[in-house]
Design an enzyme around this catalytic site. Structure first.
Site, PDB file in Angstrom:
ATOM      1  N   PHE A   1       0.818  -1.222   0.000  1.00 46.68           N
ATOM      2  CA  PHE A   1       0.000   0.000   0.000  1.00 46.68           C
ATOM      3  C   PHE A   1       0.845   1.262   0.000  1.00 46.68           C
ATOM      4  CE2 PHE A   1      -4.552  -0.734   0.036  1.00 46.68           C
ATOM      5  CZ  PHE A   1      -4.507  -2.105  -0.138  1.00 46.68           C
TER       6      PHE A   1
ATOM      7  N   CYS B   1     -15.128   0.722  -0.567  1.00 42.06           N
ATOM      8  CA  CYS B   1     -14.854   0.714   0.872  1.00 42.06           C
ATOM      9  C   CYS B   1     -14.163   1.963   1.396  1.00 42.06           C
ATOM     10  CB  CYS B   1     -14.022  -0.504   1.229  1.00 42.06           C
ATOM     11  SG  CYS B   1     -14.965  -2.021   1.104  1.00 42.06           S
TER      12      CYS B   1
HETATM   13  C1  UDX Z   1     -10.273  -2.504   0.482  1.00 39.70           C
HETATM   14  C2  UDX Z   1      -9.457  -3.181   1.594  1.00 39.70           C
HETATM   15  O1  UDX Z   1      -8.178  -3.532   1.092  1.00 39.70           O
HETATM   16  C3  UDX Z   1     -10.198  -4.390   2.127  1.00 39.70           C
HETATM   17  O2  UDX Z   1      -9.478  -4.955   3.197  1.00 39.70           O
HETATM   18  C4  UDX Z   1     -11.578  -3.947   2.607  1.00 39.70           C
HETATM   19  O3  UDX Z   1     -12.323  -5.012   3.072  1.00 39.70           O
HETATM   20  C5  UDX Z   1     -12.323  -3.268   1.471  1.00 39.70           C
HETATM   21  O4  UDX Z   1     -11.552  -2.180   0.979  1.00 39.70           O
HETATM   22  P1  UDX Z   1     -10.713  -2.870  -2.110  1.00 39.70           P
HETATM   23  O5  UDX Z   1     -11.604  -1.671  -2.047  1.00 39.70           O
HETATM   24  O6  UDX Z   1     -11.182  -4.063  -2.845  1.00 39.70           O
HETATM   25  O7  UDX Z   1     -10.358  -3.373  -0.630  1.00 39.70           O
HETATM   26  O8  UDX Z   1      -9.380  -2.397  -2.812  1.00 39.70           O
HETATM   27  P2  UDX Z   1      -7.839  -2.238  -2.483  1.00 39.70           P
HETATM   28  O9  UDX Z   1      -7.073  -3.245  -3.242  1.00 39.70           O
HETATM   29  O10 UDX Z   1      -7.587  -2.128  -1.044  1.00 39.70           O
HETATM   30  O11 UDX Z   1      -7.569  -0.818  -3.180  1.00 39.70           O
HETATM   31  C6  UDX Z   1      -8.305   0.338  -2.801  1.00 39.70           C
HETATM   32  C7  UDX Z   1      -7.894   1.534  -3.605  1.00 39.70           C
HETATM   33  O12 UDX Z   1      -6.594   1.970  -3.255  1.00 39.70           O
HETATM   34  C8  UDX Z   1      -7.845   1.312  -5.117  1.00 39.70           C
HETATM   35  O13 UDX Z   1      -8.363   2.455  -5.759  1.00 39.70           O
HETATM   36  C9  UDX Z   1      -6.364   1.144  -5.415  1.00 39.70           C
HETATM   37  O14 UDX Z   1      -6.025   1.500  -6.728  1.00 39.70           O
HETATM   38  C10 UDX Z   1      -5.765   2.095  -4.390  1.00 39.70           C
HETATM   39  N1  UDX Z   1      -4.389   1.753  -4.009  1.00 39.70           N
HETATM   40  C11 UDX Z   1      -4.116   0.624  -3.304  1.00 39.70           C
HETATM   41  C12 UDX Z   1      -3.351   2.623  -4.339  1.00 39.70           C
HETATM   42  O15 UDX Z   1      -3.556   3.665  -4.989  1.00 39.70           O
HETATM   43  N2  UDX Z   1      -2.091   2.320  -3.922  1.00 39.70           N
HETATM   44  C13 UDX Z   1      -1.800   1.199  -3.218  1.00 39.70           C
HETATM   45  O16 UDX Z   1      -0.626   1.016  -2.876  1.00 39.70           O
HETATM   46  C14 UDX Z   1      -2.852   0.329  -2.897  1.00 39.70           C
END
Ligand code: UDX
Length: 438
Positions: free
Chosen positions: A252, A263
């Site tokens: 992340f 979420c």
């Molecule tokens: C998230 C949580 O990870 C999960 O534990 C919870 O239950 C629901 O919300 P999700 O919404 O499916 O899951 O997506 P995730 O993979 O966490 O990414 C969320 C957002 O952050 C996306 O828009 C992604 O592109 C962005 N992101 C993620 C980044 O910009 N950089 C990163 O390093 C990680």
């Protein structure tokens, strides 16, 4: 063990199918008759890798079924999960709990055998108490307990996340409920997945704290990326350099166009509301929400600046091709996708926008009627004055750079996910802009 899953949306369906795969006997319930009919016919309401096969296998094995009839479906269930939606309430961002409470009421009226009622929906602190009150005040004499068991599934990786969780959190107030929940998760217990038993309120807060922390981590690295651009540093190196510290961790820390999805945006807002209700400010999360919102339109400006820097002119009348629309890859989910604000900023500047997304176009099209949807990435970039990578689908990572350079009208490539190697892109002849890299 018999399990009833009330709500057959994303969380309910994935959890129900995985519980059935553990060997439990599961009924997934939903009010939407068409959805249940389609599920019975093997059609999935969402795109999630592996879900269709998992559902089919467990239906064939006689462990998974679908129903619209809540009273009979919960009759002999030892665990009744509430997995209905908790969208942001219009106006104040508070989680809308009307669906959760309606299910609690319906369960209360039909409860005939002892059961543990489990909220899997993401619900603010204190919701479990309210669910318990609703059931108690219905006058039922049947034994029950209310438990919080948040899900941490990532879209696109939900089945693996369910079967190999980092942890399972169970907020329960009594021993019988803990025993029933241990039985529900027994297959994972044997795999040594850490199960954390807490109070119900702690468990409810863990879910929000986890999502707010992850949203903060992303927003932090996004701001570092902006700073890198100004000072001539490389955010990929900064990410790696800090992420190798075990206390920080490398996940992340990928800079991008802003977080979206079903979420993070909703849960951070709901946490702000809880903090306000309890008069306990969470200023860091406030700043995260604001910074993330501002970033979305800033990404549209970034594209416009890239055109100018490349000498490709003003955006008015230019054709801009977006690769990817969903908030992240391997999902068709468009909720709070950064592409929505980027498209708007480009249209406002007078550009014509063409887009291609492997799974998201059906849901995206009605949200952005002015955008022309292409049949594939190469069609999208044909004649484009700028190509913008918005979502890092695998199909775009390996795209033929020479070919898209030949198809495009002007050599402008904006990579909002840092998936390309700057040297390769430049040697293909592009003027390349990415996030937080010199
Ligand atoms: C998230 C949580 O990870 C999960 O534990 C919870 O239950 C629901 O919300 P999700 O919404 O499916 O899951 O997506 P995730 O993979 O966490 O990414 C969320 C957002 O952050 C996306 O828009 C992604 O592109 C962005 N992101 C993620 C980044 O910009 N950089 C990163 O390093 C990680």
């Amino acid at each position: 063990m018999k399990i009833a899953m009330v709500g057959s949306g994303y969380v309910g369906l994935v959890s129900g199918a995985c519980f059935a795969d553990f060997g439990h006997d599961v009924v997934c319930i939903d009010k939407d008759e068409t959805k249940i009919e389609r599920l019975r016919a093997g059609m999935m309401p969402i795109f999630e890798p592996g879900l269709g096969e998992l559902v089919a296998q467990n239906v064939r094995g006689g462990r998974l079924s679908f129903s619209t009839d809540l009273p009979s479906a919960i009759e002999d269930a030892q665990a009744i999960f509430i997995a209905v939606g908790t969208p942001s309430r219009r106006g104040d961002g508070h989680a809308d709990l009307s669906y959760v409470y309606a299910v609690a009421q319906e369960v209360a009226e039909s409860l005939k055998n002892p059961a543990v009622i489990v909220t899997k929906s993401t619900v603010p602190v204190g919701t479990g108490d309210e669910v318990e009150r609703i059931i108690r005040e219905s006058g039922t004499s049947t034994k029950f307990a209310v438990v919080s068991n948040p899900e941490f599934l990532r879209e696109g990786a939900a089945i693996t996340d369910f079967k190999r969780p980092d942890r399972i959190v169970i907020g329960a107030e009594d021993e019988w409920a803990r025993t029933v929940m241990t039985e529900v998760y027994r297959p994972l217990f044997l795999n040594r997945a850490p199960i954390l038993f807490t109070s119900r309120r702690s468990s409810e807060l863990i879910k929000y704290a986890a999502n707010a922390f992850l949203a903060t981590k992303i927003t932090f690295i996004n701001e570092m990326a902006d700073l890198c651009e100004k000072v001539g540093a490389d955010v990929q190196d900064v990410s790696r350099g800090i992420g190798l510290d075990n206390r920080i961790g490398s996940k992340f820390l990928h800079a991008g166009p802003s977080y979206g999805g079903s979420c993070f945006p909703k849960d951070t807002l709901a946490l702000l509301k809880t903090a306000e209700d309890f008069n306990s400010p969470v200023r860091i999360v406030e700043a995260v929400v604001k910074t993330n919102d501002t970033r979305k339109r800033a990404m549209g400006r970034k594209v416009i600046e890239a055109l100018a820097e490349a000498g490709a002119g003003e955006p008015r009348g230019k054709k801009i091709a977006l690769l990817g629309l969903t908030f992240k890859p391997n999902t068709d989910d468009m909720r709070d996708a950064p592409s929505i604000a980027i498209v708007q900023a480009l249209l406002d500047a007078g550009a014509d926008v063409v887009a291609y997304d492997p799974e998201g176009m059906e849901l995206a099209a009605p949200m952005m009627p002015e955008v022309t949807m292409a049949r594939n990435a190469y069609e999208a970039v044909t004649g484009a004055d700028a190509i913008v990578l918005v979502t890092e689908w695998d199909a775009f990572r390996g795209i033929d750079l020479q070919r898209i350079r030949q198809l495009a009208a002007q050599p402008v490539l904006v990579d909002l996910r840092n998936v390309y190697n700057p040297d390769e892109v430049r040697s293909a002849g592009f003027h390349y802009t990415s996030i937080g890299r010199p």
